[in-house]
Design a protein around this motif. Structure first.
Motif, PDB file in Angstrom:
ATOM      1  N   ALA A 286       0.804  -1.222   0.000  1.00  0.00           N
ATOM      2  CA  ALA A 286       0.000   0.000   0.000  1.00  0.00           C
ATOM      3  C   ALA A 286       0.838   1.274   0.000  1.00  0.00           C
ATOM      4  O   ALA A 286       0.316   2.344   0.310  1.00  0.00           O
ATOM      5  CB  ALA A 286      -0.936  -0.003   1.209  1.00  0.00           C
ATOM      6  N   ASP A 287       2.113   1.183  -0.360  1.00  0.00           N
ATOM      7  CA  ASP A 287       2.978   2.362  -0.351  1.00  0.00           C
ATOM      8  C   ASP A 287       3.113   2.995  -1.731  1.00  0.00           C
ATOM      9  O   ASP A 287       3.872   3.947  -1.905  1.00  0.00           O
ATOM     10  CB  ASP A 287       4.362   1.988   0.189  1.00  0.00           C
ATOM     11  N   GLU A 288       2.383   2.479  -2.707  1.00  0.00           N
ATOM     12  CA  GLU A 288       2.391   3.040  -4.051  1.00  0.00           C
ATOM     13  C   GLU A 288       1.272   4.084  -4.176  1.00  0.00           C
ATOM     14  O   GLU A 288       0.305   4.057  -3.419  1.00  0.00           O
ATOM     15  CB  GLU A 288       2.196   1.936  -5.095  1.00  0.00           C
ATOM     16  N   ARG A 289       1.415   4.971  -5.168  1.00  0.00           N
ATOM     17  CA  ARG A 289       0.410   6.011  -5.369  1.00  0.00           C
ATOM     18  C   ARG A 289      -0.614   5.674  -6.434  1.00  0.00           C
ATOM     19  O   ARG A 289      -1.501   6.470  -6.718  1.00  0.00           O
ATOM     20  CB  ARG A 289       1.109   7.335  -5.728  1.00  0.00           C
ATOM     21  N   VAL A 290      -0.487   4.515  -7.037  1.00  0.00           N
ATOM     22  CA  VAL A 290      -1.457   4.046  -8.028  1.00  0.00           C
ATOM     23  C   VAL A 290      -1.866   2.621  -7.655  1.00  0.00           C
ATOM     24  O   VAL A 290      -1.187   1.955  -6.875  1.00  0.00           O
ATOM     25  CB  VAL A 290      -0.879   4.089  -9.457  1.00  0.00           C
ATOM     26  N   ASP A 291      -2.980   2.184  -8.233  1.00  0.00           N
ATOM     27  CA  ASP A 291      -3.503   0.866  -7.872  1.00  0.00           C
ATOM     28  C   ASP A 291      -3.380  -0.140  -9.000  1.00  0.00           C
ATOM     29  O   ASP A 291      -4.208  -1.040  -9.154  1.00  0.00           O
ATOM     30  CB  ASP A 291      -4.951   0.974  -7.414  1.00  0.00           C
ATOM     31  N   ALA A 292      -2.324  -0.008  -9.819  1.00  0.00           N
ATOM     32  CA  ALA A 292      -2.075  -0.984 -10.883  1.00  0.00           C
ATOM     33  C   ALA A 292      -1.860  -2.368 -10.271  1.00  0.00           C
ATOM     34  O   ALA A 292      -1.356  -2.504  -9.151  1.00  0.00           O
ATOM     35  CB  ALA A 292      -0.850  -0.569 -11.684  1.00  0.00           C
ATOM     36  N   PRO A 293      -2.224  -3.441 -10.994  1.00  0.00           N
ATOM     37  CA  PRO A 293      -2.061  -4.791 -10.456  1.00  0.00           C
ATOM     38  C   PRO A 293      -0.613  -5.090 -10.063  1.00  0.00           C
ATOM     39  O   PRO A 293       0.336  -4.636 -10.713  1.00  0.00           O
ATOM     40  CB  PRO A 293      -2.507  -5.688 -11.615  1.00  0.00           C
ATOM     41  N   VAL A 294      -0.458  -5.857  -8.999  1.00  0.00           N
ATOM     42  CA  VAL A 294       0.841  -6.342  -8.553  1.00  0.00           C
ATOM     43  C   VAL A 294       1.121  -7.681  -9.225  1.00  0.00           C
ATOM     44  O   VAL A 294       0.242  -8.552  -9.297  1.00  0.00           O
ATOM     45  CB  VAL A 294       0.878  -6.499  -7.026  1.00  0.00           C
ATOM     46  N   VAL A 295       2.332  -7.842  -9.727  1.00  0.00           N
ATOM     47  CA  VAL A 295       2.758  -9.072 -10.402  1.00  0.00           C
ATOM     48  C   VAL A 295       3.777  -9.779  -9.517  1.00  0.00           C
ATOM     49  O   VAL A 295       4.787  -9.182  -9.116  1.00  0.00           O
ATOM     50  CB  VAL A 295       3.373  -8.757 -11.778  1.00  0.00           C
ATOM     51  N   SER A 296       3.532 -11.039  -9.211  1.00  0.00           N
ATOM     52  CA  SER A 296       4.406 -11.811  -8.330  1.00  0.00           C
ATOM     53  C   SER A 296       4.869 -13.075  -9.044  1.00  0.00           C
ATOM     54  O   SER A 296       4.046 -13.878  -9.504  1.00  0.00           O
ATOM     55  CB  SER A 296       3.660 -12.175  -7.040  1.00  0.00           C
ATOM     56  N   LEU A 297       6.187 -13.258  -9.136  1.00  0.00           N
ATOM     57  CA  LEU A 297       6.795 -14.405  -9.801  1.00  0.00           C
ATOM     58  C   LEU A 297       7.603 -15.213  -8.786  1.00  0.00           C
ATOM     59  O   LEU A 297       8.302 -14.647  -7.948  1.00  0.00           O
ATOM     60  CB  LEU A 297       7.711 -13.940 -10.934  1.00  0.00           C
ATOM     61  N   SER A 298       7.522 -16.536  -8.880  1.00  0.00           N
ATOM     62  CA  SER A 298       8.195 -17.421  -7.929  1.00  0.00           C
ATOM     63  C   SER A 298       9.274 -18.246  -8.611  1.00  0.00           C
ATOM     64  O   SER A 298       9.069 -18.764  -9.710  1.00  0.00           O
ATOM     65  CB  SER A 298       7.177 -18.364  -7.272  1.00  0.00           C
ATOM     66  N   LEU A 299      10.406 -18.357  -7.919  1.00  0.00           N
ATOM     67  CA  LEU A 299      11.509 -19.214  -8.361  1.00  0.00           C
ATOM     68  C   LEU A 299      11.980 -20.052  -7.180  1.00  0.00           C
ATOM     69  O   LEU A 299      12.056 -19.552  -6.049  1.00  0.00           O
ATOM     70  CB  LEU A 299      12.691 -18.388  -8.874  1.00  0.00           C
ATOM     71  N   GLY A 300      12.319 -21.303  -7.434  1.00  0.00           N
ATOM     72  CA  GLY A 300      12.947 -22.124  -6.397  1.00  0.00           C
ATOM     73  C   GLY A 300      11.937 -22.912  -5.584  1.00  0.00           C
ATOM     74  O   GLY A 300      10.999 -23.500  -6.122  1.00  0.00           O
ATOM     75  N   ASP A 301      12.140 -22.931  -4.258  1.00  0.00           N
ATOM     76  CA  ASP A 301      11.317 -23.745  -3.376  1.00  0.00           C
ATOM     77  C   ASP A 301       9.841 -23.358  -3.438  1.00  0.00           C
ATOM     78  O   ASP A 301       9.484 -22.183  -3.590  1.00  0.00           O
ATOM     79  CB  ASP A 301      11.788 -23.605  -1.927  1.00  0.00           C
ATOM     80  N   THR A 302       9.001 -24.365  -3.287  1.00  0.00           N
ATOM     81  CA  THR A 302       7.559 -24.159  -3.183  1.00  0.00           C
ATOM     82  C   THR A 302       7.227 -23.487  -1.858  1.00  0.00           C
ATOM     83  O   THR A 302       7.863 -23.748  -0.832  1.00  0.00           O
ATOM     84  CB  THR A 302       6.838 -25.516  -3.272  1.00  0.00           C
ATOM     85  N   CYS A 303       6.215 -22.609  -1.880  1.00  0.00           N
ATOM     86  CA  CYS A 303       5.784 -21.962  -0.644  1.00  0.00           C
ATOM     87  C   CYS A 303       4.266 -22.049  -0.524  1.00  0.00           C
ATOM     88  O   CYS A 303       3.546 -22.320  -1.497  1.00  0.00           O
ATOM     89  CB  CYS A 303       6.222 -20.500  -0.589  1.00  0.00           C
ATOM     90  N   VAL A 304       3.785 -21.802   0.688  1.00  0.00           N
ATOM     91  CA  VAL A 304       2.368 -21.565   0.927  1.00  0.00           C
ATOM     92  C   VAL A 304       2.164 -20.059   0.900  1.00  0.00           C
ATOM     93  O   VAL A 304       2.751 -19.329   1.707  1.00  0.00           O
ATOM     94  CB  VAL A 304       1.922 -22.141   2.278  1.00  0.00           C
TER      95      VAL A 304
END
Length: 224
Positions: A134-152
């Motif tokens: 919530a520290d951005e000034r716009v509400d564009a979608p956040v993109v999250s990419l994962s590498l390596g170990d699996t997480c919950v």
């Protein structure tokens, strides 16, 4: 569970929040890992993040474009070595836009360029508490990419850190995008499954690359 017997399909976890399994192929994962290793080198490299209340984040972090520190952005690594933040490469903006298009449709792609990346490294014991981006000034979608170990990956709601939430298994190469009514939902990582990274990737631990549009890059809008 056998991923071949039970294929992992595109899932809308909440309105505007979509999980696309295996979005990055093996070659693209290796390229992104090589880039992360370069970004993690000093100056303004991988560092431990301390919260204002005296806590310490167990996931270590490096930033591109702007330097995030709790809870603001800056042009230099103000809570690290003080060096200027590394530049945000144009190809990451292209990657972010393609991710949003594939997850949410072309109409969800922002007019502003993606300009900030937070790269978090988790070892087997690292966690991330429930928080909002919530520290951005716009509400564009956040993109999250994962590498390596699996997480919950625990994806909650915009109103509270508590339930309701949905736990999603994120594996190496997975994409998660959240925007629209879910843009400011609380989310976190309660668990990393150590030793589950694809052996051919050559990574011990988990990397999460989060792309954001800050709304802070116009003249006169420097962070603190």
């Amino acid at each position: 569970m056998d991923a071949e017997l039970f294929p992992r399909d595109r899932t809308e976890v909440a309105p505007g929040a979509v999980h696309l399994p295996a979005w990055l192929d093996a070659g693209r994962q290796r390229e992104l890992l090589r880039a992360c290793r370069e970004w993690a080198r000093p100056p303004a490299g991988l560092r431990t993040v301390h919260t204002p209340g005296g806590g310490t984040m167990t996931a270590r972090q490096v930033c591109l474009g702007l330097h995030w520190h709790p809870y603001a952005y800056a042009r230099t690594a103000v809570d690290g070595d003080g060096a200027p933040v590394k530049p945000f490469p144009a190809w990451l903006d292209d990657l972010g836009r393609r991710a949003v298009t594939d997850a949410l449709g072309a109409e969800a792609v922002t007019a502003e360029a993606y300009d900030v990346a937070l790269v978090n490294f988790y070892d087997g014991d690292a966690r991330m508490g429930m928080h909002r981006d919530a520290d951005e000034r716009v509400d564009a979608p956040v993109v999250s990419l994962s590498l390596g170990d699996t997480c919950v990956f625990r994806f909650g709601n915009p109103g509270t850190r508590t339930r309701p939430w949905t736990d999603v298994e994120l594996r190496s190469g997975d994409l998660f995008v959240f925007g629209g009514p879910s843009r400011f939902a609380y989310h976190g990582v309660p668990r990393v499954h150590a030793g589950t990274a694809p052996p051919e990737l050559g990574l011990t631990g988990r990397l999460n690359i989060t792309l954001r549009v800050s709304g802070l890059q116009e003249p006169g809008a420097d962070g603190p």
